[in-house]
Write a protein that holds these residues in place. Structure first.
Motif, short mmCIF file in Angstrom:
data_model
loop_
_atom_site.label_atom_id
_atom_site.label_comp_id
_atom_site.label_asym_id
_atom_site.label_seq_id
_atom_site.Cartn_x
_atom_site.Cartn_y
_atom_site.Cartn_z
N THR A 221 7.42 10.44 -9.82
CA THR A 221 8.71 10.09 -9.19
C THR A 221 9.31 11.25 -8.39
O THR A 221 9.65 11.06 -7.22
CB THR A 221 9.71 9.60 -10.26
OG1 THR A 221 9.19 8.41 -10.86
CG2 THR A 221 11.06 9.30 -9.63
N HIS A 224 7.23 11.76 -5.25
CA HIS A 224 7.43 10.70 -4.27
C HIS A 224 8.75 10.91 -3.51
O HIS A 224 8.80 10.78 -2.28
CB HIS A 224 7.44 9.34 -4.97
CG HIS A 224 7.60 8.17 -4.05
ND1 HIS A 224 6.67 7.83 -3.09
CD2 HIS A 224 8.62 7.27 -3.93
CE1 HIS A 224 7.09 6.78 -2.42
NE2 HIS A 224 8.25 6.41 -2.91
N ARG A 225 9.80 11.26 -4.24
CA ARG A 225 11.09 11.51 -3.61
C ARG A 225 11.03 12.72 -2.68
O ARG A 225 11.63 12.74 -1.61
CB ARG A 225 12.16 11.71 -4.67
CG ARG A 225 12.51 10.43 -5.44
CD ARG A 225 13.46 10.71 -6.58
NE ARG A 225 13.81 9.47 -7.28
CZ ARG A 225 14.47 9.42 -8.43
NH1 ARG A 225 14.86 10.56 -9.03
NH2 ARG A 225 14.75 8.26 -9.00
#
Length: 252
Positions: A221, A224-225
């Motif tokens: 996560t 990805h951000r």
């Protein structure tokens, strides 16, 4: 044709985590696929089983060496990637030579202790200097910087959630290497070759796969951000540059 030829984006080991922000992550691919798992575990299985059954160290070493070489030859005949097989052959070769020279089967596992200890110390040092080692490895593989090293380093270190994730997974891997030593070294000192070989196998590929999967869950996560933020910043920079060029052209 090799699977890696069909899918050039497939990565194994730590390199697989470089794509953790993508949707095509696979633990099976990360540990080398079914064939990679068999090739990694087979020499160790043969060594411990054959030694326990025959108690003949020389025979065990010869059969294990022939098997390791055969795996490389098969890949060569099939024109498949040799990198994993060759690295495995070198590691097995070192282990077998140490066991042969010392005339002690348990020394087959000594090289593994040294590498685990070295990885654990190295990763601990990276945490002490606040540059998590797993972050360095993953980001280096992901972006392959050739210049502007300082900017590359600060790009992900200044992203607090991503740095925190890399710190956690670095601690995780320190724990993996440390746990292997805590469990296996006493068996080595007690010369319990059968139990040592069994725990080595159980704490090898299975532990590796579990650690990679947990690392993926932690890193995916924030990575990805980070990628989305980098893409947005790049798009904004290009837009500003384009607007500036149009303004210059209008002024002329």
């Amino acid at each position: 044709m090799n699977d890696n030829d069909q899918n050039p984006k497939k990565r194994t080991g730590m390199a697989s985590l470089a794509a953790a922000g993508d949707d095509d992550f696979s633990v099976i691919d990360a540990i080398g696929g079914p064939r990679g798992v068999v090739e990694s575990m087979l020499p160790g299985v043969v060594f411990v089983v054959l030694f326990v059954v025959t108690s003949d160290l020389n025979l065990t070493i010869i059969v294990s060496a022939v098997l390791a070489v055969a795996q490389v030859i098969v890949r060569l005949i099939q024109r498949q990637s040799l990198m994993g097989a060759l690295s495995g052959l070198i590691a097995v070769g070192i282990c077998l030579i140490w066991a042969w020279q010392s005339h002690e089967a348990r020394n087959y596992y000594l090289f593994g202790f040294l590498t685990n200890a070295a990885y654990m110390v190295l990763l601990t040092v990276t945490l002490l200097i606040r540059v998590p080692g797993l972050g360095v490895m993953i980001e280096f593989i992901r972006t392959l910087p050739t210049e502007h090293w300082r900017a590359w380093l600060h790009d992900w270190l200044d992203d607090a959630p991503l740095k925190r994730a890399y710190t956690i997974v670095t601690l995780l891997w320190i724990g993996v290497f440390g746990l292997r030593l805590v469990v296996q070294v006493p068996l080595y000192l007690a010369d319990q070759v059968a139990w040592l070989g069994t725990t080595r196998l159980l704490m090898g590929i299975p532990f590796w796969a579990l650690a990679i999967w947990v690392s993926y869950l932690i890193v995916a996560t924030p990575m990805h951000r980070h990628k989305l933020a980098a893409q947005a910043a790049h798009a904004e920079s290009e837009s500003a540059s384009s607007a500036s060029s149009e303004s210059s052209a209008s002024a002329n």
